[in-house]
Scaffold this motif. Structure first.
Motif, PDB file in Angstrom:
ATOM      1  N   THR A  69       0.735  -6.164   1.029  1.00  0.00           N
ATOM      2  CA  THR A  69       1.659  -5.892   2.129  1.00  0.00           C
ATOM      3  C   THR A  69       2.432  -7.144   2.498  1.00  0.00           C
ATOM      4  OG1 THR A  69       1.817  -5.176   4.438  1.00  0.00           O
ATOM      5  CG2 THR A  69      -0.165  -6.365   3.819  1.00  0.00           C
ATOM      6  N   ALA A  70       3.637  -6.939   2.979  1.00  0.00           N
ATOM      7  CA  ALA A  70       4.448  -8.049   3.473  1.00  0.00           C
ATOM      8  C   ALA A  70       4.331  -8.173   4.987  1.00  0.00           C
ATOM      9  CB  ALA A  70       5.915  -7.844   3.080  1.00  0.00           C
ATOM     10  N   PHE A  71       3.537  -7.289   5.609  1.00  0.00           N
ATOM     11  CA  PHE A  71       3.473  -7.245   7.066  1.00  0.00           C
ATOM     12  C   PHE A  71       2.052  -7.538   7.540  1.00  0.00           C
ATOM     13  CE2 PHE A  71       6.797  -4.394   5.598  1.00  0.00           C
ATOM     14  CZ  PHE A  71       7.885  -4.894   6.290  1.00  0.00           C
ATOM     15  N   ASP A  72       1.893  -8.650   8.204  1.00  0.00           N
ATOM     16  CA  ASP A  72       0.603  -9.027   8.757  1.00  0.00           C
ATOM     17  C   ASP A  72       0.494  -8.373  10.128  1.00  0.00           C
ATOM     18  OD1 ASP A  72      -1.754 -10.116   9.451  1.00  0.00           O
ATOM     19  OD2 ASP A  72      -1.061 -12.181   9.579  1.00  0.00           O
ATOM     20  N   ALA A  73      -0.008  -7.142  10.156  1.00  0.00           N
ATOM     21  CA  ALA A  73      -0.028  -6.374  11.397  1.00  0.00           C
ATOM     22  C   ALA A  73      -1.433  -5.849  11.663  1.00  0.00           C
ATOM     23  CB  ALA A  73       0.973  -5.220  11.302  1.00  0.00           C
ATOM     24  N   TYR A  74      -1.530  -4.970  12.666  1.00  0.00           N
ATOM     25  CA  TYR A  74      -2.818  -4.411  13.058  1.00  0.00           C
ATOM     26  C   TYR A  74      -3.539  -3.739  11.898  1.00  0.00           C
ATOM     27  CZ  TYR A  74      -0.165  -0.087  12.990  1.00  0.00           C
ATOM     28  OH  TYR A  74       0.615   0.956  12.609  1.00  0.00           O
ATOM     29  N   ALA A  75      -2.788  -3.266  10.902  1.00  0.00           N
ATOM     30  CA  ALA A  75      -3.389  -2.501   9.810  1.00  0.00           C
ATOM     31  C   ALA A  75      -4.301  -3.341   8.933  1.00  0.00           C
ATOM     32  CB  ALA A  75      -2.281  -1.895   8.946  1.00  0.00           C
ATOM     33  N   VAL A  76      -4.118  -4.644   8.932  1.00  0.00           N
ATOM     34  CA  VAL A  76      -4.876  -5.496   8.030  1.00  0.00           C
ATOM     35  C   VAL A  76      -6.373  -5.302   8.211  1.00  0.00           C
ATOM     36  CG1 VAL A  76      -5.481  -7.894   7.536  1.00  0.00           C
ATOM     37  CG2 VAL A  76      -3.089  -7.223   7.694  1.00  0.00           C
ATOM     38  N   GLU A  77      -6.829  -5.236   9.456  1.00  0.00           N
ATOM     39  CA  GLU A  77      -8.260  -5.064   9.711  1.00  0.00           C
ATOM     40  C   GLU A  77      -8.772  -3.772   9.098  1.00  0.00           C
ATOM     41  OE1 GLU A  77     -11.423  -4.758  13.442  1.00  0.00           O
ATOM     42  OE2 GLU A  77      -9.287  -5.116  13.807  1.00  0.00           O
ATOM     43  N   ALA A  78      -8.009  -2.702   9.240  1.00  0.00           N
ATOM     44  CA  ALA A  78      -8.433  -1.426   8.681  1.00  0.00           C
ATOM     45  C   ALA A  78      -8.444  -1.468   7.158  1.00  0.00           C
ATOM     46  CB  ALA A  78      -7.509  -0.313   9.161  1.00  0.00           C
ATOM     47  N   PHE A  79      -7.440  -2.137   6.550  1.00  0.00           N
ATOM     48  CA  PHE A  79      -7.407  -2.228   5.099  1.00  0.00           C
ATOM     49  C   PHE A  79      -8.638  -2.973   4.591  1.00  0.00           C
ATOM     50  CE2 PHE A  79      -2.528  -2.404   5.503  1.00  0.00           C
ATOM     51  CZ  PHE A  79      -2.490  -1.050   5.694  1.00  0.00           C
ATOM     52  N   GLU A  80      -9.035  -3.996   5.305  1.00  0.00           N
ATOM     53  CA  GLU A  80     -10.178  -4.796   4.876  1.00  0.00           C
ATOM     54  C   GLU A  80     -11.454  -3.966   4.909  1.00  0.00           C
ATOM     55  OE1 GLU A  80     -11.613  -9.371   5.318  1.00  0.00           O
ATOM     56  OE2 GLU A  80     -10.732  -8.424   7.066  1.00  0.00           O
ATOM     57  N   ILE A  81     -11.523  -3.025   5.846  1.00  0.00           N
ATOM     58  CA  ILE A  81     -12.696  -2.157   5.933  1.00  0.00           C
ATOM     59  C   ILE A  81     -12.672  -1.132   4.810  1.00  0.00           C
ATOM     60  CG2 ILE A  81     -13.824  -0.367   7.307  1.00  0.00           C
ATOM     61  CD1 ILE A  81     -12.843  -1.856   9.796  1.00  0.00           C
ATOM     62  N   SER A  82     -11.494  -0.552   4.574  1.00  0.00           N
ATOM     63  CA  SER A  82     -11.442   0.607   3.692  1.00  0.00           C
ATOM     64  C   SER A  82     -11.274   0.258   2.228  1.00  0.00           C
ATOM     65  CB  SER A  82     -10.282   1.518   4.106  1.00  0.00           C
ATOM     66  OG  SER A  82      -9.047   0.867   3.893  1.00  0.00           O
ATOM     67  N   ALA A  83     -10.665  -0.858   1.910  1.00  0.00           N
ATOM     68  CA  ALA A  83     -10.380  -1.195   0.532  1.00  0.00           C
ATOM     69  C   ALA A  83     -11.206  -2.407   0.111  1.00  0.00           C
ATOM     70  CB  ALA A  83      -8.891  -1.486   0.365  1.00  0.00           C
ATOM     71  N   LEU A  84     -11.165  -2.691  -1.176  1.00  0.00           N
ATOM     72  CA  LEU A  84     -11.865  -3.876  -1.663  1.00  0.00           C
ATOM     73  C   LEU A  84     -11.271  -5.130  -1.027  1.00  0.00           C
ATOM     74  CD1 LEU A  84     -13.773  -5.329  -3.625  1.00  0.00           C
ATOM     75  CD2 LEU A  84     -11.910  -5.292  -5.302  1.00  0.00           C
ATOM     76  N   ASP A  85      -9.938  -5.157  -0.892  1.00  0.00           N
ATOM     77  CA  ASP A  85      -9.298  -6.339  -0.315  1.00  0.00           C
ATOM     78  C   ASP A  85      -7.840  -5.994  -0.013  1.00  0.00           C
ATOM     79  OD1 ASP A  85      -9.042  -8.886   0.618  1.00  0.00           O
ATOM     80  OD2 ASP A  85      -9.404  -9.881  -1.292  1.00  0.00           O
ATOM     81  N   TYR A  86      -7.159  -6.915   0.654  1.00  0.00           N
ATOM     82  CA  TYR A  86      -5.724  -6.815   0.859  1.00  0.00           C
ATOM     83  C   TYR A  86      -5.116  -8.172   0.559  1.00  0.00           C
ATOM     84  CZ  TYR A  86      -6.326  -9.453   5.171  1.00  0.00           C
ATOM     85  OH  TYR A  86      -6.637 -10.429   6.070  1.00  0.00           O
TER      86      TYR A  86
END
Length: 384
Positions: free
Chosen positions: A82-99
């Motif tokens: 992602t090019a956007f360091d936003a609130y979603a980063v925390e959720a991506f870290e939980i749900s995916a292997l990495d971001y």
């Protein structure tokens, strides 16, 4: 060798990622796509274990694409870009292997590769979970869960849910099994009042977690979740739910057939304390009430049969069970008064009438109906 694909609508971004991956001899890039639709059309032809997905893409964003890939193979590891360091980063870290944040630095890529290797090593070294190949049942009465028969045949194993919301979402989809549920319906039920952008992230996160949990427990073929028309459809295959078993056992309520007494007794036992009564799910209230009404009718029929067969103790137990669920059921109260008088239990007769009177006065501000009061006085007098 770890095989990977990358999907990003910007060709320079793919080139930059490919250059970074060249430094890792154990990573082979087997597919690269600037069009997510093209990637979807090719996934059946590619043998890959990890997917690098850009989040912001036209047509199908990375989150939706990730769902489609996981639907095809729940064991796939997802790395979001992602090019956007936003609130979603925390959720991506939980749900995916990495971001990964664009532009991806060599140092950050190294961290991702270390995480990937650790995951791969753990997956290869870990023994199969102690769960049988034959899951017993999806449980919805009491607390939502999935019971699986232990390999030694003793007791049940249960799925260990990573988050409470993932478990709730699966319960919601099970409630609507066989039906298409739009994302908007899910947001309103599971995350009411949350802004849509955040609800989208949490929904994708929970779907990811559910797929992973089902795959780990070898349930992905029995409990299938498909992404269809901007929504989800869950179906059960070769696995039963206690609710479906209860509905089959109480089919007489729909007027389709005469009561099967053994089936009714099984349904009575299945119901337990009621539908999702341990949970605080507002979306479950309507179904809970519908099943409660079926249970009341079931217990009523069984109690009436007990009386006809002279099984007074069993009838008393069942009428009491009915009243616990439906405390203002006047017919149930009066049948209990008659039964207590029949068995000669004067103290039970008096206690029940007192409890009934106090409950109606405290909660409704009413006295028992005249017919019930008269019945009580007549029965009490007959026992003098």
């Amino acid at each position: 060798m770890i095989r990977a694909i990358v999907v990003d609508d910007e060709k320079p971004a793919i080139d930059a990622l490919r250059d970074l991956l060249h430094d890792y001899s154990d990573i082979e890039l087997v597919g690269q796509f600037t069009n997510p639709h093209q990637a979807l059309s090719r996934i059946g032809d590619l043998d890959y274990e990890i997917a690098f997905l850009d989040i912001e893409m036209p047509g199908i964003n990375g989150l939706e694409l990730g769902e489609r890939l996981l639907e095809a193979d729940p064991s796939t590891d997802i790395i979001y870009i992602t090019a956007f360091d936003a609130y979603a980063v925390e959720a991506f870290e939980i749900s995916a292997l990495d971001y990964l944040m664009k532009p991806v630095s060599p140092r950050r890529m190294k961290k991702t590769m270390e995480r990937l290797r650790t995951r791969q090593a753990s997956a290869q070294a870990a023994p199969d979970p102690p769960l049988a190949d034959r899951p017993r049942r999806v449980l919805c009465f009491g607390q939502f869960d999935i019971a699986l028969e232990a390999q030694d045949g003793e007791g049940d194993s249960r799925i260990a849910w990573r988050t409470a919301k993932a478990r709730e979402l699966l319960a919601y989809l099970v409630q609507h099994r066989g039906k298409l549920v739009r994302k908007s319906q899910i947001w309103e039920a599971i995350w009411p009042g949350l802004e849509i952008s955040r609800a989208v992230v949490y929904l994708h996160t929970c779907i990811y977690q559910i797929r992973k949990s089902l795959k780990q427990c070898r349930l992905e073929k029995q409990i299938r979740i498909r992404f269809v028309q901007d929504g989800y459809q869950l179906t059960l295959h070769d696995i039963d739910s206690d609710v479906d078993a209860f509905l089959r056992g109480t089919s007489f309520v729909d007027g389709s057939e005469a009561p099967d007494w053994e089936a009714l007794e099984r349904a009575e036992r299945l119901y337990g304390d009621g539908y999702l009564t341990v949970e605080d799910f507002l979306w479950a209230l309507e179904v809970r009430r519908e099943l409660e009404m079926r249970y009341i009718e079931t217990v009523k029929r069984l109690a009436e049969r007990d009386e006809a067969l002279g099984r007074d103790a069993s009838a008393i137990r069942r009428w009491n069970a009915l009243i616990r669920v439906d405390p203002y059921n006047e017919d149930g109260h009066e049948r209990l008064l008659l039964l207590y008088a029949k068995v000669g239990d004067r103290s039970a007769l008096a206690r029940h009438y007192q409890r009934m009177t106090e409950q109606m006065q405290d909660e409704l501000g009413l006295d028992p109906r005249p017919a019930a009061a008269e019945l009580y006085r007549r029965l009490l007098s007959s026992m003098d």
